[in-house]
Enzyme design. Structure first.
Site, PDB file in Angstrom:
ATOM      1  N   HIS A   1       0.707  -1.062  -0.186  1.00 29.95           N
ATOM      2  CA  HIS A   1       0.173   0.287   0.228  1.00 29.95           C
ATOM      3  C   HIS A   1       0.119   1.653  -0.245  1.00 29.95           C
ATOM      4  O   HIS A   1       0.575   2.576  -0.267  1.00 29.95           O
ATOM      5  CB  HIS A   1      -0.966   0.102   1.271  1.00 29.95           C
ATOM      6  CG  HIS A   1      -0.748   0.150   3.100  1.00 29.95           C
ATOM      7  ND1 HIS A   1      -0.033  -1.115   3.869  1.00 29.95           N
ATOM      8  CD2 HIS A   1       0.119   1.111   2.721  1.00 29.95           C
ATOM      9  CE1 HIS A   1       0.817  -0.335   4.365  1.00 29.95           C
ATOM     10  NE2 HIS A   1       0.351   0.809   4.116  1.00 29.95           N
TER      11      HIS A   1
ATOM     12  N   ASP B   1       1.158  -7.662   1.311  1.00 31.60           N
ATOM     13  CA  ASP B   1       0.985  -6.355   1.624  1.00 31.60           C
ATOM     14  C   ASP B   1       2.480  -6.343   1.428  1.00 31.60           C
ATOM     15  O   ASP B   1       3.211  -5.645   2.720  1.00 31.60           O
ATOM     16  CB  ASP B   1       0.648  -5.503   2.852  1.00 31.60           C
ATOM     17  CG  ASP B   1       0.705  -4.175   3.397  1.00 31.60           C
ATOM     18  OD1 ASP B   1       0.963  -3.938   2.049  1.00 31.60           O
ATOM     19  OD2 ASP B   1       0.056  -3.891   4.214  1.00 31.60           O
TER      20      ASP B   1
ATOM     21  N   SER C   1       4.617   4.593   9.836  1.00 31.32           N
ATOM     22  CA  SER C   1       5.440   3.578  10.280  1.00 31.32           C
ATOM     23  C   SER C   1       5.283   2.433   9.326  1.00 31.32           C
ATOM     24  O   SER C   1       6.595   1.172   9.018  1.00 31.32           O
ATOM     25  CB  SER C   1       5.442   3.140  11.674  1.00 31.32           C
ATOM     26  OG  SER C   1       4.002   2.373  11.941  1.00 31.32           O
TER      27      SER C   1
END
Length: 1069
Positions: free
Chosen positions: A88, A119, A202
């Site tokens: 993402h 991811d 983060s």
């Protein structure tokens, strides 16, 4: 939505029963005692390899919206220049990104891989470009992850440059978190869970152990707790190996690397043995699985969902318990995915149990990349592409259908929402994007065709709407963007053939006849109100009559009452009422316009064979750069209109339409209203308020004028936009509410005023349940109200248009006609009672003279402010009382307008007004020049780096400030995912310098910026509305955000778009 933080919030959480009962049984943890010095050494080695990623999603695509933000990544291969981060962050669509190392060295990075499901993704960079930092890559050690391992998360947390958060791995088999119902979600994998409390920025941080090895990849967090979710690295290591081999096979540059990924388009979840028993798992099968699995195994894989049309469709069902794959007992995601990835294009054999019955099926493993879109169509601001596996799984649609990632303008007008699937266009089936492009290539500008779509929120019902192809060049021609992993950019090319009618500049008028109306309204203040029409109101029958050019001022006209409950006034005025539906393209939201969709009632003030004119308030038609559709109360048809006049001060606009599009039948019943500007309305006089309901039914009410000359007071909005000033309006005792507009007539249906909608902004500190307002902070709400505007000013402008008064010419229905200029004194006045004026020292003689002039109002005009840049700016001061104009006492705004009108008759453009002013106890005479304004509004827009630039509109100048350095380049709006979004060049500012060169106007700005190359750093000096100067830097992106100009051409009455500079075409002449 912050792009790098988008998948952090868990919107829905499954039952925690499994979480509470599940126990992680791992080998004994043998980590020796770790000292602070050990961690210091590990972090000293790791921190230089961690980078801050500034990313910009240039277009909405698949699961992601356009936007800009920050995230974290870390170097996993220094020699080849590879950075690991989250999917993402890399984005499935176009992205521009830069990496900043700990010593503030900044370099561009380019995406080379984003996993279709999991991811994680990779950027590449030029390692030789890092000159001043000594760093080493961070090794990946997925095998080191175990329960109880003490870890550190090193990254850019909550926008901090470097943040180090401590934690302990608690679980290795956490279900993949569910982020959004209509966005990205990971699946068919376990996640690692720890209580480290990571936050925005983060994403992509390395999760390291005391030896400085990355044991997992930070991916998301749960905001209600301090839980953080890390992605395991086994599949990351596999993908990295493919990338390294691919890079080594190329000598000089990166080439696209294919990483084999397979799928059967089925989602599995891991269920405990207790639950699989309830699903019907045979005890013999459970015993077999337990014996074939490690002692730590506590469950099996169960089918959760199957995508329609995929290999597993009609073969697997939710609740099926997987036993073997290719003859091997498979209870873990990693093993299942390894078998699938190694069998792309081949068959795999699945043995499973369904309700206690053993079944076997052979499935073809599909190439996962083949159902992951790598191209999209951009048309009228919309983004369309094949439906991805991610969204097909979310919505339970077949992969490859035409998916609306962003509706843009054309589809927004039709009411097609995001996440829709287009099924038909112009009566042709749409199975894929190529079908859509083929149909689009046959359409002409202005064409209206039916479109059929479905949406996952109402998947069982198809919806049909009318799509209107843009009549003006609001947007660039349709283009196809295709991903190129070798260069890291998306290659752009024209989507339509050169001979496509859509690429021509001609406008095709709507054909005569009945056009169905689109009733799906997305946004407008009137839609928040209930239907204002009275129950049981009948539609009056209208006698056939043909109207030629209508006179403006009408003498007495008696109309006998007919049968029915409607008033005479309603029956007379109904054929002149029009409902206007207005849409503003997102590329043209200038002058501070507050929305894109408006609906209001207008009245026909002129109708002949050559031209029809409609008067309407500017709260409905705010700017000239808009698309207008007119629906007539007397005849069922919907035709386009064009703005021909926007009054610079008063709250009304005039819209033209082509009477020939009504046809003979329509022209026989549609006619203009009779205007009666004199005598003016008086207090206590009865009037009829007549307007249209949503169903185009005329509705009327008899009311009484309570105040025919109420001074209008509207405060400035936080975002400068048009507000009516220096106006006296009509107030009634009763009306139909704030959403009902129309006209005020006498008993014979002659128009005395238009009942117009006004907009203002109210500052409120009221707290809502969802959002609390901080102490000292202000929030604003848009409010509407309705008042009457005397028809006198409108009739004056109408007379000038018909008679051909002096002014710039405009093409109206193929005939050039002069549009009148308006002489105004660019000063905002307020009304002060004479009783208070006396306290300021105004003499008795002047008070007597003003009372004699106007015994009703008993007021004096006082200067509130002068518009910046006006001729009155340095001559009049705030607080000045204007007593007389040209030695004649004045008491109201109309007196000033009459004085300006007298100057117009002299035909002297530089004529001045002689004002008698009372200032600080002294009377003086001041000669003030007037300003000449046209009725065109803003007719030129420049887009640069994603921000929209224009000349400062009157609402900005009304704030009383223009920069001395230059004020001709005003930032009115900006686009998400653009360079100005990334670097913070937002609206409500002036650009006064670019790279040290002054930019006093738009022409100078264009000349300076067209010399700047793609990706070149630009230094911009800006000045905010509050006068505060600032300098910021940014980099142009001419590939995704070329510089272009949109300008209105009065010779053709169309808006034309011209590319000034782009990466493909260079400079446009």
């Amino acid at each position: 939505m912050e792009m790098e933080d988008s998948p952090k919030r868990l919107e829905s959480e499954p039952s925690e029963t499994k979480d509470e009962l599940s126990m992680d049984i791992d080998p004994p943890f043998n980590e020796s005692h770790v000292t602070a010095e050990d961690w210091r050494k590990a972090l000293h080695k790791v921190v230089p390899a961690v980078v801050v990623l500034r990313t910009t999603a240039c277009r909405a695509f698949d699961t992601e919206s356009a936007g800009a933000g920050y995230a974290t990544g870390f170097v996993v291969d220094k020699r080849r220049g590879i950075i690991l981060t989250n999917r993402h962050v890399v984005k499935p669509g176009p992205v521009a990104a830069e990496a900043m190392f700990v010593n503030r060295e900044e370099i561009p990075v380019y995406p080379i891989y984003r996993d279709p499901v999991h991811d994680f993704g990779f950027f590449r960079y030029d390692s030789a470009a890092i000159q001043f930092l000594s760093y080493e890559e961070i090794p990946l050690a997925p095998e080191a992850a175990c329960v109880g391992l003490e870890i550190r998360v090193v990254g850019n947390d909550s926008g901090e440059k470097i943040s180090i958060l401590a934690g302990t791995l608690a679980r290795l088999d956490r279900d993949a978190p569910q982020y959004k119902k209509d966005g990205y979600n990971d699946f068919n994998t376990f996640y690692v869970q720890a209580a480290s409390g990571t936050k925005g920025g983060s994403s992509g941080s390395p999760v390291i152990d005391c030896q400085g090895r990355a044991v997992a990849l930070n991916a998301g967090s749960k905001t209600t707790t301090s839980s953080a979710y890390f992605f395991p690295l086994e599949r990351v290591v596999r993908a990295l190996n493919f990338l390294q081999k691919g890079r080594d096979s190329c000598q000089d540059k990166w080439e696209a690397v294919t990483i084999p990924r397979g799928t059967i388009q089925a989602t599995f979840v891991h269920k405990g043995f207790d639950e699989t028993r309830r699903l019907g798992l045979q005890s013999e099968t459970e015993q077999l699985v337990r014996h074939a699995s490690p002692l730590s195994e506590t469950g099996m894989l169960v089918v959760d969902s199957v995508v329609p049309g995929g290999p597993a469709y009609n073969h697997l069902e939710p609740g099926d318990v997987l036993v073997r794959m290719n003859g091997e007992v498979t209870t873990q995601f990693l093993k299942m995915e390894t078998l699938v990835d190694d069998s792309v294009g081949q068959n795999v054999e699945l043995e499973f149990e369904r309700g206690g019955t053993s079944l076997t099926v052979q499935l073809v493993v599909e190439d996962l990349h083949s159902i992951t879109p790598d191209y999209f169509l951009e048309v009228s601001g919309a983004i369309l592409h094949p439906l991805s596996y991610q969204q097909a799984r979310n919505f339970r649609f077949q992969c490859g259908l035409v998916y609306v990632s962003e509706p843009g303008y054309m589809l927004y007008r039709a009411g097609v929402p995001r996440h829709s699937i287009i099924k038909r266009l112009a009566e042709e089936d749409i199975l894929n994007l190529e079908d859509f492009i083929n149909v689009l290539s046959k359409l002409s500008r202005g064409a209206r065709v039916p479109l059929e779509y479905i949406n996952y929120k109402d998947r069982h019902r198809k919806k049909s709407v009318l799509v209107t192809v843009d009549r003006h060049e609001w947007y660039a021609s349709p283009h196809i963007y295709t991903r190129d992993d070798s260069s890291g950019i998306w290659i752009k090319k024209l989507a339509l053939p050169a001979d496509s009618p859509l690429l021509s500049s001609g406008i095709i008028q709507v054909a005569n006849g009945v056009a169905s109306m689109d009733t799906s309204i997305s946004e407008h203040f009137q839609e928040d109100e209930e239907d204002a029409s009275a129950d049981g109101v009948a539609i009056a029958e209208v006698e056939d009559s043909t109207s030629s050019g209508d006179t403006v001022v009408s003498d007495g006209h008696d109309t006998s009452a007919g049968s029915g409950n409607t008033s005479v006034a309603e029956r007379v005025i109904e054929p002149a009422l029009v409902m206007l539906t207005v849409y503003v393209p997102s590329s043209c939201m200038v002058d501070g316009v507050r929305g894109q969709h408006f609906v209001g009632t207008g009245v026909i003030i002129f109708h002949s064979e050559e031209m029809g004119l409609v008067a309407v308030d500017k709260n409905t038609v705010a700017i000239s750069a808009s698309d207008i559709m007119l629906s007539f109360a007397a005849f069922p048809i919907e035709i386009p209109g064009e703005v021909v006049f926007l009054h610079p001060v008063h709250n009304y606009a005039i819209v033209a339409y082509d009477p020939s599009t009504l046809g003979p039948a329509g022209n026989s019943v549609v006619r203009a209203a009779q205007l009666l500007p004199e005598p003016a309305l008086r207090r206590g006089e009865s009037v009829y308020l007549v307007g249209l309901s949503r169903s185009l039914q005329a509705t009327s009410r008899k009311s009484v004028v309570t105040n025919p000359c109420a001074a209008l007071k509207i405060a400035s909005a936080d975002s400068p936009r048009y507000r009516a000033t220096n106006m006296e309006v009509i107030e009634l005792d009763t009306d139909f509410g704030i959403s009902f507009s129309g006209v005020l007539t006498d008993q014979h249906g002659r128009v005395k005023a238009i009942w117009a909608s006004f907009s203002n902004q109210v500052c409120t500190n009221r707290c809502s349940k969802k959002k609390k307002v901080k102490y000292g902070a202000n929030s604003y709400e848009n409010h509407q109200f309705v008042r009457g505007i005397p028809i006198h000013s409108i009739s004056q402008v109408l007379n000038k248009i018909i008679s051909g008064a002096k002014g710039p010419s405009l093409l109206i229905n193929g005939v050039k006609r002069p549009v009148p200029l308006v002489r105004v004194l660019e000063v905002e006045f307020c009304c002060t009672l004479l009783s208070k004026a006396r306290s300021f020292g105004l003499s008795n003689n002047w008070i007597k003279a003003l009372v004699k002039k106007d015994p009703v109002r008993r007021q004096v005009l006082r200067v509130k402010s002068c518009l910046a840049g006006s001729k009155a700016e340095n001559l009049l001061e705030q607080g000045d009382m204007v007593l007389a104009v040209n030695k004649k006492p004045i008491t109201c705004f109309n007196d000033l307008e009459d004085a300006c009108h007298v100057l117009d008759m002299n035909d002297d453009m530089e004529a001045e007004l002689e004002l008698t002013v009372f200032r600080q106890g002294h009377e003086m005479v001041v000669r003030v020049g007037t300003d000449i304004r046209d009725g065109n509004g803003t007719t030129r827009i420049i887009s640069w780096c994603g921000c929209f630039l224009q000349d400062p509109h009157p609402a900005v100048r009304a704030l009383g400030f223009l920069p001395q350095e230059g004020h001709g380049v005003y930032v009115t709006r900006w686009s998400s995912g653009s360079p100005v979004h990334r670097y913070g060049l937002y609206a409500h500012q002036w650009i006064v310098e670019v790279n040290g060169k002054p930019t006093p106007d738009l022409d100078a700005f264009v000349n300076v910026t067209k010399e700047i190359e793609d990706r070149e750093a630009v230094r911009v000096k800006i000045i905010h509305l509050n006068g505060k100067p600032r300098v910021l830097t940014l980099k142009q992106d001419l590939h995704y955000w070329p510089t272009w100009e949109l300008r209105f051409d009065p010779e053709t009455a169309t808006w034309h778009r011209k590319t000034i500079k782009s990466l493909e075409t260079g400079e446009s002449l």
